[in-house]
Design a protein around this motif. Sequence first.
Motif, PDB file in Angstrom:
ATOM      1  N   ALA A 140       0.833  -1.208   0.000  1.00  9.27           N
ATOM      2  CA  ALA A 140       0.000   0.000   0.000  1.00  9.27           C
ATOM      3  C   ALA A 140       0.864   1.253   0.000  1.00  9.27           C
ATOM      4  CB  ALA A 140      -0.922  -0.010   1.217  1.00  9.27           C
ATOM      5  N   GLY A 141       1.909   1.274   0.839  1.00  8.45           N
ATOM      6  CA  GLY A 141       2.780   2.439   0.896  1.00  8.45           C
ATOM      7  C   GLY A 141       3.519   2.671  -0.403  1.00  8.45           C
ATOM      8  N   ALA A 142       4.030   1.606  -1.022  1.00  9.68           N
ATOM      9  CA  ALA A 142       4.721   1.749  -2.296  1.00  9.68           C
ATOM     10  C   ALA A 142       3.769   2.199  -3.395  1.00  9.68           C
ATOM     11  CB  ALA A 142       5.385   0.425  -2.676  1.00  9.68           C
ATOM     12  N   GLY A 143       2.527   1.693  -3.352  1.00  2.00           N
ATOM     13  CA  GLY A 143       1.536   2.103  -4.345  1.00  2.00           C
ATOM     14  C   GLY A 143       1.218   3.583  -4.256  1.00  2.00           C
ATOM     15  N   ILE A 144       1.068   4.082  -3.031  1.00  2.00           N
ATOM     16  CA  ILE A 144       0.812   5.524  -2.861  1.00  2.00           C
ATOM     17  C   ILE A 144       2.005   6.339  -3.360  1.00  2.00           C
ATOM     18  CG2 ILE A 144       0.563   7.325  -1.097  1.00  2.00           C
ATOM     19  CD1 ILE A 144      -1.274   5.387   0.412  1.00  2.00           C
ATOM     20  N   ALA A 145       3.220   5.843  -3.136  1.00  2.00           N
ATOM     21  CA  ALA A 145       4.407   6.548  -3.637  1.00  2.00           C
ATOM     22  C   ALA A 145       4.380   6.649  -5.156  1.00  2.00           C
ATOM     23  CB  ALA A 145       5.674   5.822  -3.171  1.00  2.00           C
ATOM     24  N   VAL A 146       4.029   5.561  -5.837  1.00  2.00           N
ATOM     25  CA  VAL A 146       3.981   5.559  -7.304  1.00  2.00           C
ATOM     26  C   VAL A 146       2.909   6.529  -7.804  1.00  2.00           C
ATOM     27  CG1 VAL A 146       3.428   4.144  -9.321  1.00  2.00           C
ATOM     28  CG2 VAL A 146       4.920   3.239  -7.529  1.00  2.00           C
ATOM     29  N   ILE A 147       1.754   6.557  -7.135  1.00  2.00           N
ATOM     30  CA  ILE A 147       0.678   7.477  -7.527  1.00  2.00           C
ATOM     31  C   ILE A 147       1.152   8.925  -7.411  1.00  2.00           C
ATOM     32  CG2 ILE A 147      -1.598   8.337  -6.868  1.00  2.00           C
ATOM     33  CD1 ILE A 147      -2.298   5.433  -6.087  1.00  2.00           C
ATOM     34  N   LEU A 148       1.852   9.241  -6.315  1.00  2.00           N
ATOM     35  CA  LEU A 148       2.319  10.614  -6.127  1.00  2.00           C
ATOM     36  C   LEU A 148       3.387  10.986  -7.155  1.00  2.00           C
ATOM     37  CD1 LEU A 148       2.435  10.819  -2.246  1.00  2.00           C
ATOM     38  CD2 LEU A 148       1.046  12.224  -3.763  1.00  2.00           C
ATOM     39  N   VAL A 149       4.226  10.039  -7.536  1.00  2.00           N
ATOM     40  CA  VAL A 149       5.219  10.307  -8.587  1.00  2.00           C
ATOM     41  C   VAL A 149       4.510  10.642  -9.889  1.00  2.00           C
ATOM     42  CG1 VAL A 149       7.011   9.246 -10.021  1.00  2.00           C
ATOM     43  CG2 VAL A 149       7.059   8.938  -7.546  1.00  2.00           C
TER      44      VAL A 149
END
Length: 328
Positions: A296-305
């Motif tokens: 979940a944390g990595a997914g949110i990081a990718v979305i913000l990128v």
Amino acid sequence: MRPPFLALSERARLGLPTVLILIIFPLAGCYFEGLLVGLGTYPVLFGAIPDREHRAKVMAAVGVGLILAMSVGILVTGNLWWTLGAFLVVAVAGVALDQALPLGPPGPYFFLLMVGGGTVVGQAGWTVMQSAGWLILGAVIAFLVAVAGRDKGTGPPPGRPVDWLMFWRVSIGAVVVYAALDLTGDPHPFWGLLATVLVLCFLGDGLVLGVRAFHRVFGTVLGFLGYWLWTLIHPPQEVDFIAMGVLLWIVMAITSRNYGYGVFFITMLALLMTQALAPDAPPLDLAAGRVITTTAGAGIAVILVALLRPSSPRPDEPRRRGFGAIWW
């Protein structure tokens, strides 16, 4: 695999004290105290600065900052809105400190992670008064072993402008992932915070950060499998702490060479430490939660990128390379 970031002698000087703490304290029956002193030694991550005078200043500032950030995290434990506010304030304070005293790797967002670490200590039932002395002891040990290193006489590193894109990605990501996981009842939102911040605070374009997020998830899955095999052996707790020391040494040696491989060992280390903090938690539930929360944390990081992009390429971005080249 990149060349080693630090020579073996440097890794021994900076890492062995923490490794020994994680082994000696538990063998004396002081399990949680050993974890706290080990957390207090984390400023050694900044101990590779060549110039001794500047290294001493950074180590002193980071040591004080770590204790304050951890203490804030303990104080806001259990209150979501105070916790989110603490993340934002500490993110700003970390950037301000980096401008006044160039910190070098791992950078100003280290303090934000330590606020989250403080919430873990608070959830385990420890107060600031109970924890501060052990954290201070660890910080003093870190200062002494870092300053004892050789002076290469290069002078302090030059200052650098604030990377506002990185600041907003990290700050928004920390607040969003922690709030989302906390509101959904996840018992370990700090794990998601780690994944988000450690992906976003790395210099690189969207491809590089996307691969870093993949490394975080894939390494965590493999670490889950390694931890599951470890639970089948079910060694005594003293052996667990010896394993923590060995894993920490491996993490220091390999993470800067290949992030995905490093995350495998980081995951096993984190799960062993968390199991020591929460001995009643079912090990496999704990490990599965780590995978889900990290994803979940990595997914949110990718979305913000994808959502927050630079208006033009930055000169410090690495050259685009193929997916396989970045992995190796």
